[in-house]
Design an enzyme around this catalytic site. Structure first.
Site, PDB file in Angstrom:
ATOM      1  N   LYS A  13       0.833  -1.213   0.000  1.00  0.00           N
ATOM      2  CA  LYS A  13       0.000   0.000   0.000  1.00  0.00           C
ATOM      3  C   LYS A  13       0.868   1.263   0.000  1.00  0.00           C
ATOM      4  O   LYS A  13       0.570   2.224  -0.691  1.00  0.00           O
ATOM      5  CB  LYS A  13      -0.919   0.028   1.238  1.00  0.00           C
ATOM      6  N   ARG A  88      -9.356   0.949   9.350  1.00  0.00           N
ATOM      7  CA  ARG A  88      -9.021  -0.442   9.641  1.00  0.00           C
ATOM      8  C   ARG A  88     -10.101  -1.123  10.463  1.00  0.00           C
ATOM      9  O   ARG A  88      -9.970  -2.290  10.778  1.00  0.00           O
ATOM     10  CB  ARG A  88      -7.700  -0.498  10.419  1.00  0.00           C
ATOM     11  N   ARG A 127      11.743  -6.985   4.930  1.00  0.00           N
ATOM     12  CA  ARG A 127      11.721  -5.540   4.701  1.00  0.00           C
ATOM     13  C   ARG A 127      12.736  -4.820   5.577  1.00  0.00           C
ATOM     14  O   ARG A 127      12.826  -5.042   6.777  1.00  0.00           O
ATOM     15  CB  ARG A 127      10.317  -5.005   4.992  1.00  0.00           C
ATOM     16  N   ARG A 160      11.730  -2.583  10.957  1.00  0.00           N
ATOM     17  CA  ARG A 160      10.668  -2.063  11.823  1.00  0.00           C
ATOM     18  C   ARG A 160      10.425  -3.075  12.939  1.00  0.00           C
ATOM     19  O   ARG A 160      10.350  -4.271  12.671  1.00  0.00           O
ATOM     20  CB  ARG A 160       9.374  -1.902  11.014  1.00  0.00           C
ATOM     21  N   ARG A 171      -0.227  -9.301  13.236  1.00  0.00           N
ATOM     22  CA  ARG A 171      -0.775  -8.244  12.365  1.00  0.00           C
ATOM     23  C   ARG A 171      -1.671  -8.836  11.290  1.00  0.00           C
ATOM     24  O   ARG A 171      -2.698  -8.265  10.929  1.00  0.00           O
ATOM     25  CB  ARG A 171       0.369  -7.436  11.737  1.00  0.00           C
TER      26      ARG A 171
HETATM   27  P1  AMP Z   1       1.077   0.299   8.821  1.00  0.00           P
HETATM   28  O1  AMP Z   1       2.328   1.048   8.550  1.00  0.00           O
HETATM   29  O2  AMP Z   1      -0.115   0.821   8.063  1.00  0.00           O
HETATM   30  O3  AMP Z   1       1.243  -1.194   8.675  1.00  0.00           O
HETATM   31  O4  AMP Z   1       0.715   0.554  10.367  1.00  0.00           O
HETATM   32  C1  AMP Z   1       1.606   0.168  11.395  1.00  0.00           C
HETATM   33  C2  AMP Z   1       0.856   0.034  12.721  1.00  0.00           C
HETATM   34  O5  AMP Z   1       0.270   1.291  13.080  1.00  0.00           O
HETATM   35  C3  AMP Z   1      -0.317  -0.943  12.716  1.00  0.00           C
HETATM   36  O6  AMP Z   1       0.086  -2.285  12.921  1.00  0.00           O
HETATM   37  C4  AMP Z   1      -1.157  -0.401  13.874  1.00  0.00           C
HETATM   38  O7  AMP Z   1      -0.595  -0.749  15.125  1.00  0.00           O
HETATM   39  C5  AMP Z   1      -0.993   1.112  13.695  1.00  0.00           C
HETATM   40  N1  AMP Z   1      -2.040   1.668  12.800  1.00  0.00           N
HETATM   41  C6  AMP Z   1      -1.869   2.259  11.590  1.00  0.00           C
HETATM   42  N2  AMP Z   1      -3.038   2.652  11.071  1.00  0.00           N
HETATM   43  C7  AMP Z   1      -3.985   2.304  11.972  1.00  0.00           C
HETATM   44  C8  AMP Z   1      -5.406   2.424  12.020  1.00  0.00           C
HETATM   45  N3  AMP Z   1      -6.096   2.984  11.002  1.00  0.00           N
HETATM   46  N4  AMP Z   1      -6.050   1.939  13.109  1.00  0.00           N
HETATM   47  C9  AMP Z   1      -5.388   1.381  14.145  1.00  0.00           C
HETATM   48  N5  AMP Z   1      -4.051   1.217  14.163  1.00  0.00           N
HETATM   49  C10 AMP Z   1      -3.353   1.686  13.097  1.00  0.00           C
END
Ligand code: AMP
Length: 215
Positions: A13, A88, A127, A160, A171
């Site tokens: 994404k 989400r 990654r 990360r 996740r």
């Molecule tokens: P991402 O980089 O989009 O994979 O997000 C990394 C982490 O941030 C996720 O595993 C969640 O812990 C948190 N996170 C990001 N976006 C959201 C969201 N819309 N709702 C809840 N947690 C989020």
């Protein structure tokens, strides 16, 4: 134009959203990036979010809605947004609907990047990113010329914390249980939802995304 980029963690994404933003001039809004920035800066939001992120859990809805609201309502003049990583949950999707009603912009498209669980695990565990310039690599598919070092700026690459194997598994479970059902919400509401095969070269996926948007 409001576009939601949807899909499991590691589906691409971020990469695809960046390319789409360059092609369309739309702003990309990544909640994961906003949270990581807050963690890095040690803000109260970052301190609150960190333990959820490190455990692979979702940050609570009220925090996320507040964060996105600032950007969406605070930039009413923007031509539109590409949302990466939001909504989400169903609660987040409903909150987004209210914000968009307020600024008079409907969701044009929900683009879903479909990727198999096995490739997600490989993509995420391989990654590595550069904390200096933001470049992203993969140890298996797209390694840097010198292992552990950024091609662009020479800085040491990092993993990360939430890309470690145990957290990746959590996740994915969270995605299947809490996030994927949001697609049902959009289908019920007649928002266009397009599934795109994400297990293909970056350019091919980007091409399909643009076609789905009629570009
Ligand atoms: P991402 O980089 O989009 O994979 O997000 C990394 C982490 O941030 C996720 O595993 C969640 O812990 C948190 N996170 C990001 N976006 C959201 C969201 N819309 N709702 C809840 N947690 C989020």
């Amino acid at each position: 134009m409001i576009v939601i980029l949807f899909g499991p963690p590691g589906a691409g994404k971020g990469t695809q959203g960046e390319l789409l933003a360059q092609a369309t001039g739309l702003r990309k809004l990544s909640t994961g990036d906003l949270l990581r920035e807050a963690v890095r800066d040690g803000t109260p939001l970052g301190q609150q979010a960190r333990r959820f992120m490190d455990a692979g859990e979702l940050v609570p809805d009220p925090v996320m809605v507040g964060l996105v609201k600032e950007s969406v309502l605070g930039d009413r003049a923007a031509r539109g947004f590409i949302l990466d990583g939001f909504p989400r949950t169903r609660t987040q999707a409903q909150a987004l609907d209210s914000m968009l009603t307020e600024i008079g912009k409907p969701i044009d498209n929900v683009l879903v990047l479909d990727v198999l669980d096995d490739s997600i695990v490989q993509r995420l565990s391989g990654r590595r990113s550069c904390p200096q310039c933001g470049a992203v690599y993969n140890e298996y598919f797209d390694p840097p010329a010198v292992p552990g070092t950024c091609d662009r700026c020479g800085h040491a690459l990092v993993q990360r914390p939430d890309d470690e194997a145990a957290t990746v598994k959590r996740r994915l479970d969270v995605y299947r249980q809490q996030t994927e059902p949001v697609l049902g919400y959009y289908r019920e509401g007649k928002t266009p939802v397009h599934a795109i095969a994400g297990d293909r070269p970056i350019e091919a996926v980007q091409d399909s995304l643009r076609k789905a948007l009629g570009l």
